[in-house]
Structure formats: structure tokens, C-alpha cells
Scaffold this motif. Sequence first.
Motif, PDB file in Angstrom:
ATOM      1  N   ALA A   1      43.686  38.530  44.105  1.00 28.00           N
ATOM      2  CA  ALA A   1      45.105  38.717  43.799  1.00 28.00           C
ATOM      3  C   ALA A   1      45.702  37.429  43.225  1.00 28.00           C
TER       4      ALA A   1
ATOM      5  N   GLU B   1      44.502  36.745  39.587  1.00 34.97           N
ATOM      6  CA  GLU B   1      45.122  37.594  38.569  1.00 34.97           C
ATOM      7  C   GLU B   1      46.610  37.272  38.392  1.00 34.97           C
ATOM      8  N   LEU B   2      47.305  36.935  39.471  1.00 32.84           N
ATOM      9  CA  LEU B   2      48.707  36.527  39.346  1.00 32.84           C
ATOM     10  C   LEU B   2      48.816  35.239  38.527  1.00 32.84           C
TER      11      LEU B   2
ATOM     12  N   PRO C   1      50.745  31.578  42.303  1.00 32.65           N
ATOM     13  CA  PRO C   1      50.372  32.004  43.654  1.00 32.65           C
ATOM     14  C   PRO C   1      50.294  30.814  44.594  1.00 32.65           C
TER      15      PRO C   1
ATOM     16  N   VAL D   1      48.720  43.337  42.950  1.00 29.38           N
ATOM     17  CA  VAL D   1      49.086  42.605  41.733  1.00 29.38           C
ATOM     18  C   VAL D   1      49.962  43.481  40.844  1.00 29.38           C
TER      19      VAL D   1
END
Length: 564
Positions: free
Chosen positions: A64, A67-68, A75, A531
Motif C-alpha cells: 500500500a 503504491e501511494l 506514506p 489504495v
Amino acid sequence: MTSTVPNAVQHTDAAAEPITMFGPDFPYAYDDFLAHPAGIGQVPATAHGTEVAVIGGGLSGIVAAYELMKMGLKPVVYEADQIGGRLRTVGFDGCAPGLTAEMGAMRFPPSSTALQHYIDLVGLETKPFPNPLSPATPSTVVDLKGESHYARTIDDLPQVYRDVMDAWNRCLEEGADFSDMNRAMRERDVPRIREIWARLVEKLDNQTFYGFLCDSDAFKSFRHREIFGQVGFGTGGWDTDFPNSILEILRVVYTEADDHHRGIVGGSQQLPLRLWDREPQKIVHWPLGTSLSSLHDGEPRPAVIRMNRTAGNRITVTDATGDIRTYPAAIFTGQSWLLLSKVDCDDTLFPIDHWTAMERTHYMESSKLFVPVDRPFWLDRDESTGRDTMSMTLTDRMTRGTYLLDDGPDRPAVICLSYTWCDDSLKWLPLSPAERMDVMLKSLGEIYPDVDIRKHVIGNPVTVSWENEPYFMGAFKANLPGHYRYQRRLFTHFMQDRLPADRRGLFLAGDDISWTAGWAEGAVQTALNAVWGVMHQFGGATDPTNPGPGDVFDDIAPVELPED
């Protein structure tokens, strides 16, 4: 044959798509989503650099966060112990660094296609895992009630084992439309998957695994049910799963999650660690060379001890150092029971029905013990019998499952002396590693009286009981009968437009939120759901040519059972 009691009919149509572990509940092709050249979505430039808390540095949290970061968000990862979660690879004191043991996840099916995306992305290699009677396993010994049988294939076992295999195949066909569902999943025929599964969910939600067997004429024999429980299919005995919902088991067999397993060369924990350090070539807002590690100065934030909502419907997080930070969005990826115990939470974080679902989550216990040995001595041939000195072993004794892991004939090797679940795991809990090893060697000595395993041991054992790990309190979720509705609430939580405005912004992820708990694939899929949820909250969107899980939700949402 690839398993002791393999799944029903294996389809080998070369024209069909490879099966994917998206599961029947939410047949979304996460592997296609990840592979699409348009990427998995973007957020407005006004959101770039915005901090998002990611609580838990296991696979789900790291995926997560990765990808953020690629979307241009920042993140902030919190981790109470070490990056990897239940992808935990350890070494042995005093032994070569390459000699390792997998304390958590150690075998992954090819149907874990979203997981495989990340394995390939970071350049890891896999190799076949030596499950019972798999082609990667030189030999298997099945030892029940004091009687041992040596086998290279199932045809080497007594007829009763083939009878049990046939009973399981018939049980699946007659009670769960196995061939029809397997074919639909292989061909990604979503309407057909949903049609079959909707009927089965309504019919079987209240049924245990054991009850499903008992309802089948194929398993009228208690002896057959007992053997099946002790030997099982794929990875070994399944009697510890007998009290669980049969829907959980059907998800495993439909997706071939227990077949053709592969291990990650060098250890599974490399996957989240490499993602932590990886500098993506396609990244928004951040300069090339940015990684999760560089955004955190090399280390994640420490354990979260409190979460609460504050003005503006923001999520305020307090960590173990007392540092307090507030975020417009957060993703929680730890096991859900932590929200009931380790983390001081406001009731307002979730709707009451979601709190109930977390409280009802049922976790399975699990323990392992590994020892390093000087070489794979089990491959020595007994001159009098022509058999391997020792074999991968399934037994009703304390050890239950013993796995032999080597990296070549002249190199040190590892034995997983015992891998157990539930009640079998609890039997080990009070014992020290040395005491556990002594009991295990005694059990194996009764199966192999002429083999001195201890003389080959070159280091101290390493062990884990996941139910005793303070940030886990169990190995993985397994729904009990009647828990389908609870699981649906947790899995669909990322669709927050359906929630009251003052209950949005905190997203759940992790394998226990997925429909395939206990598998790394579920951790990846729910990370991608979260996400998408964060992206949507910030006003972002996916490319029209590559709709995300939330974009197609209404078309493939999990079956909704009535509650009145």
C-alpha cells in the motif's frame, strides 16, 4: 500427483487463462489491473505530498505504501516490530547467512498472481516447494496409528488412501460444483462464477468443513474422514480446519491455492524489504531515486499505541514514543484484534457493525520449529531397502508435518521438524525451543528408528508460536460458520461512500480482511483496495481503460446475505 489427496479434476486446457486467486467472492483481476500500462490511478496535483498513515509494515502495508508513494502521496509507515510481518525469514546463530528458516509464509501457489507481480518486480526467484508427494519431494512417509507407508506417488500408498482421494473428489463435485466452478475461474467467466457462488454461499454459510464431509455419501466412513483429516490434501492434514466454515475451504480448492507451491529463494521477507528500498522508475511528484526507505530516513515510525478522530474527520495517531501526528487518511494493515487490545481506539473510528466483525474474527494458532543440519542426509539411500533415509513426513504424532529443505547435496540444509495448527500448536506453547526439539526428535525417532537426526544438527533450533506473538496473537484468520456477513463487512470497508461521513478516512487491509486469509495474495489484494479507497477520497481516479476494484464494485460485489 502433486498432493496426498489432490483436488478434484485438474483442467489442462492450454487455451484457458491460468487460474487466479481472486476468489469467487470478488472476481476482480488484480493481476491485469497491476500489469496495465496506464497504471493503477492518480490523485490531483493538489494532493501531492500529502501524508497518509500506513499502520503495519507487513506485506500489505508495504505494498500500500509503495503504491501511494508512486501516486505522489507521502506514506508514513508505522511498524511495531520489523518490516515483513508474517513474511519473516530468520537465520541460525553461528551458521552461514544463507541458511534460513521461514517462520511465517513459506509456500505460494501460482494462482497468487498479484503477489507474483511484486515478486517479479523486485527480481526474486522462486523454486518448487517440497510438499507431500509433490514432484519436488523425493519421497513422502505417511505414518498413522503407528503404521508407516513410504511413497513417491500416491500410487505407492495403500488403496485406502486412493479411496479417500476419490471420496474427496466426489464430495467436491456433488456438494460444491467443483469442476464447473474451477472451469469458470480458469476462464474468468465472472457471471458464471457469481451464479455458482451465490447459490453456495446461501446454502453453506452455516456449515462446518466436517459437517460438509459428513453430509456426503462419499464420506460415510468415519475411517475415511479420519484419514482425510490427518493426511488431507495439498499441504497435509486438515482436521484442524474441521470446525471452520466450509466456504473457507472451498475458496482454497477453487483457486488451487493448495497446489503447485513455490518458495522464494533466499526467504520471503526479501519481498517487503526490497519494496521498501525500491526506487520506482514511474513515480509522480517525487524525484527519481525516491524510495519508501528514503522517505523515512531508513526506518519506519514505531508502534502505534492510540488512534482517534479529531476535527475535520481526520485520523490522529500516537506512537510508542509519544509523537502525535494527524492525517487526512490512514490504512490499518495489522491483525484486526490489535485494534481491540494493543491500540487504544475511539469507538468512532468504525461503524459499530465493523467493530462487531472484528471482535468475531477467528484466528488460527500455528507453530513451527526448524533446525540446521550439516547436509541433506535424508537423500542417502538405505542399501537394504533402496529407500531414502528419511522423507517428508505426515503423521498423527506430535510433529504432524516435517519438511526437508536443501540447497544442494553438499551444502548445509534445514529441517522443519514440525509445522502444526490450532490444538496441535497449543501443545507446544509451554515448551522451550530445546524441549520442543527433544519431543519432536523422539516422535520422529519412532518413525525412523535407525536415523540419528540429532548427530546432523549444527545449530540451535528456531521456533515460533504465532498465538504468542504480541503483535499477531494468531497466525491467520479462518471464518467459522455464520461469519460470512462479518467478512463481507470487513472486505467491503474500502467502499467508504457507503459509510457515514464521520466514519470515513481509515481503511482496513491485510490478509485477514481478504477472502483468502492466510495467503499473501489476500494481503496484496486488500492493500490495492485500500489504495483505491485513499485515491478516491483525495478526488483521484483510475484510467478509464483500467478500472480499479472500487470502479467495478457494483458489478461484482460479494453476495449480500439478509440479516433479518
